[in-house]
Design an enzyme around this catalytic site. Structure first.
Site, PDB file in Angstrom:
ATOM      1  N   SER A 177       1.230  -0.987  -0.252  1.00  0.00           N
ATOM      2  CA  SER A 177       0.072  -0.068   0.054  1.00  0.00           C
ATOM      3  C   SER A 177       1.301   1.010   0.441  1.00  0.00           C
ATOM      4  O   SER A 177       2.482   0.939   0.226  1.00  0.00           O
ATOM      5  CB  SER A 177      -0.617   0.048   0.937  1.00  0.00           C
ATOM      6  OG  SER A 177      -1.289   1.297   1.650  1.00  0.00           O
TER       7      SER A 177
ATOM      8  N   TYR B  15      -1.859  -0.812  10.139  1.00  0.00           N
ATOM      9  CA  TYR B  15      -1.848  -0.562   8.469  1.00  0.00           C
ATOM     10  C   TYR B  15      -0.522  -0.117   8.009  1.00  0.00           C
ATOM     11  O   TYR B  15       0.438  -0.462   7.601  1.00  0.00           O
ATOM     12  CB  TYR B  15      -2.693   0.044   8.541  1.00  0.00           C
ATOM     13  CG  TYR B  15      -3.009  -0.487   6.930  1.00  0.00           C
ATOM     14  CD1 TYR B  15      -3.976  -1.776   6.406  1.00  0.00           C
ATOM     15  CD2 TYR B  15      -2.824   0.024   5.809  1.00  0.00           C
ATOM     16  CE1 TYR B  15      -5.182  -1.737   5.255  1.00  0.00           C
ATOM     17  CE2 TYR B  15      -3.177   0.487   4.728  1.00  0.00           C
ATOM     18  CZ  TYR B  15      -4.145  -1.400   3.724  1.00  0.00           C
ATOM     19  OH  TYR B  15      -4.513  -1.261   3.147  1.00  0.00           O
TER      20      TYR B  15
END
Length: 290
Positions: free
Chosen positions: A133, A146
């Site tokens: 990501s 995350y």
């Protein structure tokens, strides 16, 4: 030449878009997921096979290896795509959520690489594609878990690029920013404030999974080690590298907005306890746009 491709998390979202893209390219695709794509709206594209695989299960990975060996005799492209979302402030997100996202988003990738690297080394060829990501390259506040696991996937991918190159095996890591997908459905509900922010960013993105998949396919075709799929992500990445003061100001500003949201949430809670109505975030947003 038709490639043999295994995709994790291939029943929906970016995984399904990648499966369709590889299939259109004439490749043989094994879609793996915890749920069969046939159970979802729309039939899987022709030419795809399905195998149930929970990326946290060593036994499921062993079954996937056996399937590939028996049906194909080798693997050309491994796409470690399965993942979940979790956003939360450090003092709010519980340790169970940290363990949950680490086991899926990081160790799921590690298990996939460990399972198929020996096969690719024996072949003298192969391409590993790990979905990380933009959060693996830039690290906004209130998303520690995350950010941490996606940064680890970036680091693992870079490590394997150098480690496996002598065996003819290449590695790419995909770093998209927000795009429209069902990823928000995996949010565990531990930090509602931050999950509202994440859901809003995902749902309002102008990009969808098919557009991201097209960028990934182009990056795989040219063997790019880091695949940046969109303009906002590229700008954030280069701002961090070349314009660090600007990047820092943006991140601090984001952190201040989170603090303001936290204060509003605390005030709203106090008002509810005292029977006083205050405008919701949605009402405030409508008023701002009016």
């Amino acid at each position: 030449m038709s490639r043999r491709v295994l995709i994790t998390g291939g029943a929906s979202g970016l995984g399904a878009a990648l499966a369709a893209a590889f299939t259109r390219a004439g490749d043989r695709v094994l879609v793996t997921d915890r749920t069969d794509p046939a159970d979802r709206p729309g039939a899987p594209p022709p030419g795809e096979a399905f195998l149930r695989l929970d990326v946290t299960s060593d036994a499921d990975w062993a079954d996937a290896h056996t399937w590939v060996e028996e049906h194909w005799g080798g693997l050309d492209v491994l796409v470690n795509n399965a993942g979940v979302a979790a956003g939360g402030r450090i003092d709010v997100l519980p340790m169970d959520d940290w363990r949950w996202i680490t086991d899926i988003n990081l160790f799921g990738v590690v298990r996939g690489c460990r399972t198929f690297t020996p096969m690719m080394k024996r072949q003298g060829s192969g391409h590993i594609v790990n979905t990380a990501s933009m959060a693996g390259l830039t690290h906004p506040p209130a998303s520690g878990s995350y950010n941490a696991v996606k940064a680890a996937v970036v680091a693992l991918s870079e490590t394997l690029r150098y480690e496996l190159a002598p065996y003819g095996v290449t590695t790419s890591v995909v770093c998209p920013s927000f795009f429209r997908t069902d990823l928000a459905a995996s949010l565990p509900g531990s930090d509602p404030l931050m999950e509202q922010v994440a859901t809003r960013l995902i749902s309002r993105s102008p990009l969808d999974a098919d557009q991201i998949a097209a960028k990934v396919m182009a990056g795989v075709r040219t063997g790019r080690p880091v695949i940046l799929t969109d303009g906002p992500g590229r700008r954030a990445y280069w701002a961090k590298r070349l314009l660090r003061p600007l990047y820092d100001r943006q991140m601090y500003r984001f952190g201040q907005r989170i603090r303001q949201g936290e204060a509003r949430a605390e005030q709203d809670g106090a008002d509810r306890r005292h029977g006083t109505d205050r405008p919701t975030d949605e009402q405030r947003e409508r008023e701002r746009k009016a």
